[in-house]
Design a protein around this motif. Structure first.
Motif, PDB file in Angstrom:
ATOM      1  N   VAL A  82      20.950  17.107  -0.389  1.00  0.00           N
ATOM      2  CA  VAL A  82      20.103  18.152   0.191  1.00  0.00           C
ATOM      3  C   VAL A  82      18.797  18.271  -0.582  1.00  0.00           C
ATOM      4  O   VAL A  82      17.716  18.378   0.012  1.00  0.00           O
ATOM      5  N   VAL A  83      18.873  18.227  -1.906  1.00  0.00           N
ATOM      6  CA  VAL A  83      17.660  18.328  -2.713  1.00  0.00           C
ATOM      7  C   VAL A  83      16.733  17.146  -2.431  1.00  0.00           C
ATOM      8  O   VAL A  83      15.520  17.303  -2.337  1.00  0.00           O
ATOM      9  N   PHE A  84      17.293  15.962  -2.261  1.00  0.00           N
ATOM     10  CA  PHE A  84      16.464  14.792  -1.971  1.00  0.00           C
ATOM     11  C   PHE A  84      15.740  14.944  -0.641  1.00  0.00           C
ATOM     12  O   PHE A  84      14.557  14.616  -0.522  1.00  0.00           O
TER      13      PHE A  84
ATOM     14  N   MET B 182      22.625  26.757  -1.192  1.00  0.00           N
ATOM     15  CA  MET B 182      22.205  25.856  -0.154  1.00  0.00           C
ATOM     16  C   MET B 182      21.438  26.564   0.968  1.00  0.00           C
ATOM     17  O   MET B 182      20.505  25.982   1.479  1.00  0.00           O
ATOM     18  N   PRO B 183      21.801  27.782   1.370  1.00  0.00           N
ATOM     19  CA  PRO B 183      21.035  28.423   2.445  1.00  0.00           C
ATOM     20  C   PRO B 183      19.577  28.689   2.066  1.00  0.00           C
ATOM     21  O   PRO B 183      18.738  28.807   2.946  1.00  0.00           O
ATOM     22  N   LEU B 184      19.294  28.776   0.780  1.00  0.00           N
ATOM     23  CA  LEU B 184      17.905  28.991   0.395  1.00  0.00           C
ATOM     24  C   LEU B 184      17.017  27.829   0.802  1.00  0.00           C
ATOM     25  O   LEU B 184      15.828  28.011   1.071  1.00  0.00           O
ATOM     26  N   TYR B 185      17.560  26.633   0.862  1.00  0.00           N
ATOM     27  CA  TYR B 185      16.767  25.486   1.283  1.00  0.00           C
ATOM     28  C   TYR B 185      16.404  25.569   2.760  1.00  0.00           C
ATOM     29  O   TYR B 185      15.389  25.030   3.178  1.00  0.00           O
ATOM     30  N   LEU B 186      17.221  26.237   3.554  1.00  0.00           N
ATOM     31  CA  LEU B 186      16.881  26.425   4.960  1.00  0.00           C
ATOM     32  C   LEU B 186      15.656  27.316   5.116  1.00  0.00           C
ATOM     33  O   LEU B 186      14.890  27.158   6.057  1.00  0.00           O
ATOM     34  N   LEU B 187      15.463  28.231   4.184  1.00  0.00           N
ATOM     35  CA  LEU B 187      14.299  29.120   4.252  1.00  0.00           C
ATOM     36  C   LEU B 187      13.013  28.411   3.846  1.00  0.00           C
ATOM     37  O   LEU B 187      11.931  28.931   4.067  1.00  0.00           O
ATOM     38  N   LYS B 188      13.117  27.234   3.251  1.00  0.00           N
ATOM     39  CA  LYS B 188      11.922  26.495   2.854  1.00  0.00           C
ATOM     40  C   LYS B 188      11.399  25.594   3.964  1.00  0.00           C
ATOM     41  O   LYS B 188      10.334  25.010   3.838  1.00  0.00           O
ATOM     42  N   ILE B 189      12.132  25.468   5.067  1.00  0.00           N
ATOM     43  CA  ILE B 189      11.699  24.588   6.149  1.00  0.00           C
ATOM     44  C   ILE B 189      10.485  25.177   6.864  1.00  0.00           C
ATOM     45  O   ILE B 189       9.516  24.486   7.124  1.00  0.00           O
ATOM     46  N   GLU B 190      10.541  26.434   7.176  1.00  0.00           N
ATOM     47  CA  GLU B 190       9.454  27.095   7.890  1.00  0.00           C
ATOM     48  C   GLU B 190       8.942  28.251   7.036  1.00  0.00           C
ATOM     49  O   GLU B 190       9.722  29.010   6.485  1.00  0.00           O
ATOM     50  N   MET B 191       7.630  28.373   6.939  1.00  0.00           N
ATOM     51  CA  MET B 191       7.058  29.485   6.171  1.00  0.00           C
ATOM     52  C   MET B 191       7.315  30.778   6.942  1.00  0.00           C
ATOM     53  O   MET B 191       7.057  30.861   8.137  1.00  0.00           O
TER      54      MET B 191
END
Length: 100
Positions: free
Chosen positions: A70-72, A1-10
């Motif tokens: 979260v994926v959605f 799940m924390p990997l999705y936080l890294l996709k918010i901002e480049m």
């Protein structure tokens, strides 16, 4: 799940390896604990009582529901928009350096 936080901002290319280092450092102890638990369960002669087996499986339902949620919502927070839904683990193309 924390990997999705890294996709918010480049993040800049120079710092792209730092989150990977953190995840690798946390993955090793998790693998050790998982191996220990699996080995301990294989050495048991009789299985646990049915109540403990089924209550141990119950947390999977909310965990899967949270993951799907979260994926959605990653399509709304990711730079790539709807394309981020295709960047999931099951749909990734096995080509190295595809995103470069």
């Amino acid at each position: 799940m924390p990997l999705y936080l890294l996709k918010i901002e480049m993040i800049p290319r120079e710092t792209a390896a730092l989150p990977s280092l953190v995840f690798v450092l946390f993955t090793f102890p998790a693998r050790l604990l998982s191996g220990w638990a699996y080995g301990r369960s294989q050495r048991r002669q009789t299985p646990r009582h049915w109540f403990f087996r089924w209550t141990g499986r119950l947390p999977f339902l909310p965990a899967v529901a949270l993951y799907v949620l979260v994926v959605f919502f990653t399509q709304y927070t990711s730079w790539n928009g709807v394309w981020s839904l295709y960047e999931q683990h099951a749909l990734l193309v096995p080509v190295p350096f595809f995103g470069m």
